[in-house]
Design an enzyme around this catalytic site. Structure first.
Site, PDB file in Angstrom:
ATOM      1  N   GLY A 112     -16.775  -1.602  19.030  1.00  0.00           N
ATOM      2  CA  GLY A 112     -15.909  -2.428  19.870  1.00  0.00           C
ATOM      3  C   GLY A 112     -14.867  -1.555  20.526  1.00  0.00           C
ATOM      4  O   GLY A 112     -15.167  -0.437  20.981  1.00  0.00           O
ATOM      5  N   PHE A 123      -6.096  -6.617  -1.347  1.00  0.00           N
ATOM      6  CA  PHE A 123      -7.187  -6.311  -0.407  1.00  0.00           C
ATOM      7  C   PHE A 123      -7.423  -7.420   0.609  1.00  0.00           C
ATOM      8  O   PHE A 123      -8.470  -7.473   1.242  1.00  0.00           O
ATOM      9  CB  PHE A 123      -8.480  -6.033  -1.184  1.00  0.00           C
ATOM     10  CG  PHE A 123      -8.368  -4.848  -2.108  1.00  0.00           C
ATOM     11  CD1 PHE A 123      -8.534  -3.549  -1.636  1.00  0.00           C
ATOM     12  CD2 PHE A 123      -8.067  -5.026  -3.445  1.00  0.00           C
ATOM     13  CE1 PHE A 123      -8.414  -2.459  -2.473  1.00  0.00           C
ATOM     14  CE2 PHE A 123      -7.939  -3.932  -4.307  1.00  0.00           C
ATOM     15  CZ  PHE A 123      -8.116  -2.647  -3.815  1.00  0.00           C
ATOM     16  N   ASN A 158      -9.681   1.269   2.498  1.00  0.00           N
ATOM     17  CA  ASN A 158      -9.400   1.084   3.924  1.00  0.00           C
ATOM     18  C   ASN A 158      -9.943   2.239   4.757  1.00  0.00           C
ATOM     19  O   ASN A 158     -10.365   2.042   5.900  1.00  0.00           O
ATOM     20  CB  ASN A 158      -7.890   0.913   4.151  1.00  0.00           C
ATOM     21  CG  ASN A 158      -7.455  -0.525   3.872  1.00  0.00           C
ATOM     22  OD1 ASN A 158      -8.287  -1.392   3.615  1.00  0.00           O
ATOM     23  ND2 ASN A 158      -6.166  -0.781   3.913  1.00  0.00           N
ATOM     24  N   THR A 177       0.856  -1.186   0.000  1.00  0.00           N
ATOM     25  CA  THR A 177       0.000   0.000   0.000  1.00  0.00           C
ATOM     26  C   THR A 177       0.891   1.234   0.000  1.00  0.00           C
ATOM     27  O   THR A 177       1.600   1.483   0.968  1.00  0.00           O
ATOM     28  CB  THR A 177      -0.898  -0.011   1.260  1.00  0.00           C
ATOM     29  OG1 THR A 177      -1.601  -1.250   1.264  1.00  0.00           O
ATOM     30  CG2 THR A 177      -1.874   1.128   1.261  1.00  0.00           C
ATOM     31  N   CYS A 209      -3.061  -2.291   8.960  1.00  0.00           N
ATOM     32  CA  CYS A 209      -3.537  -1.517   7.800  1.00  0.00           C
ATOM     33  C   CYS A 209      -4.361  -0.282   8.167  1.00  0.00           C
ATOM     34  O   CYS A 209      -3.952   0.836   7.859  1.00  0.00           O
ATOM     35  CB  CYS A 209      -4.353  -2.418   6.880  1.00  0.00           C
ATOM     36  SG  CYS A 209      -3.320  -3.659   6.091  1.00  0.00           S
ATOM     37  N   LYS A 264      -2.669   2.788  10.073  1.00  0.00           N
ATOM     38  CA  LYS A 264      -1.616   3.486   9.307  1.00  0.00           C
ATOM     39  C   LYS A 264      -2.158   4.069   7.998  1.00  0.00           C
ATOM     40  O   LYS A 264      -1.744   5.143   7.578  1.00  0.00           O
ATOM     41  CB  LYS A 264      -0.423   2.563   9.062  1.00  0.00           C
ATOM     42  CG  LYS A 264      -0.464   1.764   7.800  1.00  0.00           C
ATOM     43  CD  LYS A 264       0.863   1.068   7.526  1.00  0.00           C
ATOM     44  CE  LYS A 264       0.722  -0.064   6.515  1.00  0.00           C
ATOM     45  NZ  LYS A 264       0.106   0.233   5.246  1.00  0.00           N
ATOM     46  N   GLU A 294      -6.326 -10.351   7.101  1.00  0.00           N
ATOM     47  CA  GLU A 294      -5.704 -11.400   7.904  1.00  0.00           C
ATOM     48  C   GLU A 294      -6.803 -12.307   8.438  1.00  0.00           C
ATOM     49  O   GLU A 294      -7.900 -11.857   8.741  1.00  0.00           O
ATOM     50  CB  GLU A 294      -4.900 -10.775   9.047  1.00  0.00           C
ATOM     51  CG  GLU A 294      -3.689 -10.029   8.523  1.00  0.00           C
ATOM     52  CD  GLU A 294      -2.878  -9.385   9.620  1.00  0.00           C
ATOM     53  OE1 GLU A 294      -2.941  -9.832  10.780  1.00  0.00           O
ATOM     54  OE2 GLU A 294      -2.164  -8.418   9.300  1.00  0.00           O
TER      55      GLU A 294
HETATM   56  C1  UDX Z   1      -8.025  -4.753   6.379  1.00  0.00           C
HETATM   57  C2  UDX Z   1      -8.944  -4.716   5.148  1.00  0.00           C
HETATM   58  O1  UDX Z   1     -10.207  -5.316   5.479  1.00  0.00           O
HETATM   59  C3  UDX Z   1      -8.299  -5.426   3.976  1.00  0.00           C
HETATM   60  O2  UDX Z   1      -9.108  -5.320   2.818  1.00  0.00           O
HETATM   61  C4  UDX Z   1      -6.925  -4.784   3.719  1.00  0.00           C
HETATM   62  O3  UDX Z   1      -6.253  -5.444   2.658  1.00  0.00           O
HETATM   63  C5  UDX Z   1      -6.073  -4.811   4.970  1.00  0.00           C
HETATM   64  O4  UDX Z   1      -6.773  -4.181   6.056  1.00  0.00           O
HETATM   65  P1  UDX Z   1      -7.384  -6.542   8.248  1.00  0.00           P
HETATM   66  O5  UDX Z   1      -6.543  -5.454   8.853  1.00  0.00           O
HETATM   67  O6  UDX Z   1      -6.810  -7.905   8.100  1.00  0.00           O
HETATM   68  O7  UDX Z   1      -7.873  -6.105   6.787  1.00  0.00           O
HETATM   69  O8  UDX Z   1      -8.690  -6.703   9.168  1.00  0.00           O
HETATM   70  P2  UDX Z   1     -10.230  -6.344   9.135  1.00  0.00           P
HETATM   71  O9  UDX Z   1     -11.016  -7.592   9.160  1.00  0.00           O
HETATM   72  O10 UDX Z   1     -10.578  -5.397   8.070  1.00  0.00           O
HETATM   73  O11 UDX Z   1     -10.396  -5.650  10.561  1.00  0.00           O
HETATM   74  C6  UDX Z   1      -9.630  -4.501  10.909  1.00  0.00           C
HETATM   75  C7  UDX Z   1      -9.951  -4.039  12.315  1.00  0.00           C
HETATM   76  O12 UDX Z   1     -11.260  -3.488  12.376  1.00  0.00           O
HETATM   77  C8  UDX Z   1      -9.920  -5.138  13.382  1.00  0.00           C
HETATM   78  O13 UDX Z   1      -9.290  -4.617  14.541  1.00  0.00           O
HETATM   79  C9  UDX Z   1     -11.382  -5.436  13.648  1.00  0.00           C
HETATM   80  O14 UDX Z   1     -11.618  -5.930  14.931  1.00  0.00           O
HETATM   81  C10 UDX Z   1     -11.984  -4.053  13.465  1.00  0.00           C
HETATM   82  N1  UDX Z   1     -13.414  -4.090  13.101  1.00  0.00           N
HETATM   83  C11 UDX Z   1     -13.799  -4.619  11.923  1.00  0.00           C
HETATM   84  C12 UDX Z   1     -14.336  -3.516  13.969  1.00  0.00           C
HETATM   85  O15 UDX Z   1     -13.997  -3.016  15.053  1.00  0.00           O
HETATM   86  N2  UDX Z   1     -15.656  -3.505  13.583  1.00  0.00           N
HETATM   87  C13 UDX Z   1     -16.089  -4.021  12.406  1.00  0.00           C
HETATM   88  O16 UDX Z   1     -17.292  -3.944  12.127  1.00  0.00           O
HETATM   89  C14 UDX Z   1     -15.142  -4.601  11.543  1.00  0.00           C
END
Ligand code: UDX
Length: 431
Positions: free
Chosen positions: A254, A153, A209, A122, A261, A264, A156
């Site tokens: 939450g 995209f 993001n 990114t 991601c 940052k 994890e």
């Molecule tokens: C994210 C993007 O979803 C992904 O497309 C990109 O490539 C990388 O960044 P990721 O960081 O793996 O992926 O996790 P994600 O499932 O998106 O959750 C990110 C954070 O948001 C977590 O801490 C999660 O707990 C929080 N979250 C997510 C919430 O607090 N509420 C939600 O409704 C969804």
């Protein structure tokens, strides 16, 4: 095709394993010999469901080659993808040191043919043109290349599924030839193709993001209002999210978003916008609300816990990963430690990475039950499946005081009250 992935973190390693599984020969370049040896032996280093099996399968098929040598990998590659980290600097900008250092090595080693250099990391708008500049200066006269942005995209915890079956594959380039090579490489994968200009592709990743982060901060903001007014945030967001224009996904409140991601990338887009004199108030508020969500949860515990000896469930920033980078749990735990709390934590995968950061400032438990044994309260940060239907009667019998602070809204407040718990969650009515 023969391709190279530079970097073996989530983006690099997952992409390498997926492209190898599709029959390509994939070089993976890293810097740390010890890590490369682990990868060669089939240990993915990171915890990601299904990754170890895919790694082992493609190692034994000899389609994956791990090396420190650009000279070994780059000359024979048709496509070279950059998947190294772009961590935030102190001011929130994306640090491009690694990306540009990699571009230098690619430039010096391009083969005497046409290569597509594609950035999966990114990177802020304009970076691919910088990569192009760096490589142009260093490449041999026989080598020709073009750059393309191909943002990743994957999430994890669901990284393999997201890569095999993405919603979309974004390819940004000025060159139709480069676009065609990348379309061919991605042919077996699902998802809509979005072919755009270089700058658009770079911004698509940050915009995606940032809007997801915005939805989460919005949900948290509504939860703050619900807590003050007697409304229930789950009911409210259910009512809101059923509007198809809005949707329910990523509207879960939450303890704030974490991970490598969202925190940052929101800061980096604020930085980019500000550098072009765009007022970035909206995203600055998203970041502020995220910090408030963590601060308010800490305050809830400090104010209401009946004692300072607490058990914690969940350290990873979300389930199905061992990643604790920017994890709300670690941030809140530090605040609790500063306030004289002692913490015993359990996480199915995230304890080693936490130990590397917090050391013995906290204790580590062998099981969720160990973590709550004789504690004044349980605090939950991550909604791992194993906590969802856990024996709460046993938890209650182990806790010194039946207090639960749930940062993920995992249980029903009414049932928890009935079971005799003092149950605190996010933005919901408690009896
Ligand atoms: C994210 C993007 O979803 C992904 O497309 C990109 O490539 C990388 O960044 P990721 O960081 O793996 O992926 O996790 P994600 O499932 O998106 O959750 C990110 C954070 O948001 C977590 O801490 C999660 O707990 C929080 N979250 C997510 C919430 O607090 N509420 C939600 O409704 C969804």
């Amino acid at each position: 095709m023969t391709i190279t992935l530079v970097g073996h973190g989530y983006v690099g390693l997952v992409s390498a394993c997926v492209f190898a599984d599709l029959g390509n020969t994939v070089y993976v370049i890293g810097r740390n010999q010890e890590k490369l040896d682990r990868l060669k032996s089939g240990d993915p280093i990171i915890y990601e469901p299904g990754l170890e099996e895919l790694l082992k399968k493609n190692l034994s098929a000899k389609r994956l080659i791990f090396t420190t040598s650009y000279k070994e990998a780059i000359p024979s590659s048709e496509v070279v993808m950059i998947g190294v980290g772009t961590p935030p600097t102190e001011t929130g900008e994306a640090d491009l040191t690694s990306v540009l250092a990699v571009a230098t090595e690619i430039g010096k080693n391009l083969g005497p043919h046409y290569t597509v250099v594609s950035c999966k990391s990114t990177v802020p708008v304009g970076t691919n043109r910088k990569i192009e500049e760096v490589i142009s200066k260093l490449k041999s006269p026989q080598a020709s290349f073009e750059v393309a942005s191909c943002p990743e995209f994957l999430r994890e915890g669901t990284a393999l599924n997201d890569t095999f079956q993405p919603d979309r594959i974004v390819i940004g380039s000025d060159s139709q030839k480069a676009i065609n090579v990348l379309l061919k490489l991605h042919e077996p994968l699902e998802g809509e193709r979005v072919v755009v200009g270089l700058e658009s592709a770079e911004i698509i990743k940050y915009a995606s993001n940032s809007i997801l982060s915005t939805k989460i901060s919005f949900a948290n903001l509504i939860s703050f209002i619900c807590e003050k007014t007697g409304a229930d945030v789950e009911e409210v967001l259910q009512g809101v999210g059923l509007d198809k224009r809005i949707g329910r996904l990523f509207l879960y409140p939450g303890t704030g978003y974490g991970g490598s991601c969202f925190p940052k990338d929101v800061l980096a887009l604020i930085n980019t916008g500000s550098s072009f004199d765009v007022d970035m108030t909206l995203l600055k508020s998203v970041d502020t609300i995220n910090k408030q969500a963590q601060a308010l949860f800490a305050e809830k515990i400090i104010t209401n816990a009946p004692g300072k000896n607490i058990g914690v469930w969940g350290l990873a920033f979300k389930p199905n990963t061992d990643d604790v980078r920017f994890a709300p749990a670690l941030h809140v735990i530090k605040t609790l430690l500063d306030n004289g709390f002692s913490v015993t934590a359990y996480d199915p995968e995230g304890m080693d990475n936490t130990r590397a950061i917090l050391g013995d400032a906290i204790s580590y438990a062998q099981s969720p039950f160990d973590a709550v044994d004789s504690k004044d309260a349980l605090v939950i940060f991550t909604d791992w499946n194993e906590f969802k239907q856990i024996d709460l009667a046993k938890v209650k019998s182990l806790l010194k005081q039946p207090y639960i602070f749930d940062g993920r809204n995992m249980y029903e407040p009414a049932k928890m009250a009935e079971a005799g718990f003092h149950y605190f969650s996010i933005g919901r009515k408690h009896t």
